[in-house]
Design a protein around this motif. Structure first.
Motif, mmCIF file in Angstrom:
data_model
loop_
_atom_site.group_PDB
_atom_site.id
_atom_site.type_symbol
_atom_site.label_atom_id
_atom_site.label_comp_id
_atom_site.label_asym_id
_atom_site.label_seq_id
_atom_site.Cartn_x
_atom_site.Cartn_y
_atom_site.Cartn_z
ATOM 1 N N ASP A 1 0.850 -1.190 0.000
ATOM 2 C CA ASP A 1 0.000 0.000 0.000
ATOM 3 C C ASP A 1 0.891 1.249 0.000
ATOM 4 O O ASP A 1 1.222 1.792 1.063
ATOM 5 C CB ASP A 1 -0.903 -0.016 1.240
ATOM 6 N N PRO A 2 1.298 1.753 -1.199
ATOM 7 C CA PRO A 2 2.174 2.921 -1.242
ATOM 8 C C PRO A 2 1.422 4.187 -0.830
ATOM 9 O O PRO A 2 0.202 4.270 -0.918
ATOM 10 C CB PRO A 2 2.601 2.986 -2.704
ATOM 11 N N ASP A 3 2.163 5.198 -0.387
ATOM 12 C CA ASP A 3 1.566 6.474 -0.008
ATOM 13 C C ASP A 3 1.073 7.238 -1.233
ATOM 14 O O ASP A 3 0.023 7.881 -1.194
ATOM 15 C CB ASP A 3 2.587 7.335 0.744
ATOM 16 N N VAL A 4 1.826 7.196 -2.312
ATOM 17 C CA VAL A 4 1.475 7.945 -3.523
ATOM 18 C C VAL A 4 1.653 7.036 -4.726
ATOM 19 O O VAL A 4 2.613 6.277 -4.813
ATOM 20 C CB VAL A 4 2.395 9.191 -3.682
ATOM 21 N N ARG A 5 0.708 7.137 -5.682
ATOM 22 C CA ARG A 5 0.819 6.399 -6.949
ATOM 23 C C ARG A 5 0.896 7.416 -8.075
ATOM 24 O O ARG A 5 0.036 8.284 -8.199
ATOM 25 C CB ARG A 5 -0.388 5.491 -7.173
#
Length: 102
Positions: A85-89
């Motif tokens: 679950d990355p912070d930014v895509r």
């Protein structure tokens, strides 16, 4: 030397002179052939494709240390791992075509 007869001194001297001339021509021919064989694309105007399958000498003058390239044994290292679950895509898409604009 036919019929087992011995050659005279003059005939032997002429034969020696003739053989010396033949030897001189053969040695000159051998020297010319050796010079041709010694040529390569590195020391003449010959193209590299004419060198054949001979491997060229190594270019590097550095001495081997025995160590392998990359991280050495005992070094912990660090790698940025992917997360679920990355912070930014961020989306990276190609721009318009330079030819048709699509």
């Amino acid at each position: 030397m036919t019929g087992g007869s011995a050659l005279s001194y003059d005939e032997l001297a002429a034969l020696v002179v003739s053989l010396q001339a033949d030897l001189a021509r053969a040695l000159a021919w051998i020297a010319e052939l050796e010079a041709q064989v010694a040529k390569s694309s590195r020391n003449s105007a010959k193209p590299p494709s004419s060198d054949g399958l001979a491997e060229p000498p190594p270019k590097s003058l550095r001495k081997e240390t025995g160590r392998r390239p990359g991280g050495q044994p005992g070094h912990l290292g660090s790698t940025l791992r992917m997360v679920d679950d990355p912070d930014v895509r961020l989306w990276h898409e190609p721009g318009p075509c330079g030819g048709c604009g699509a």
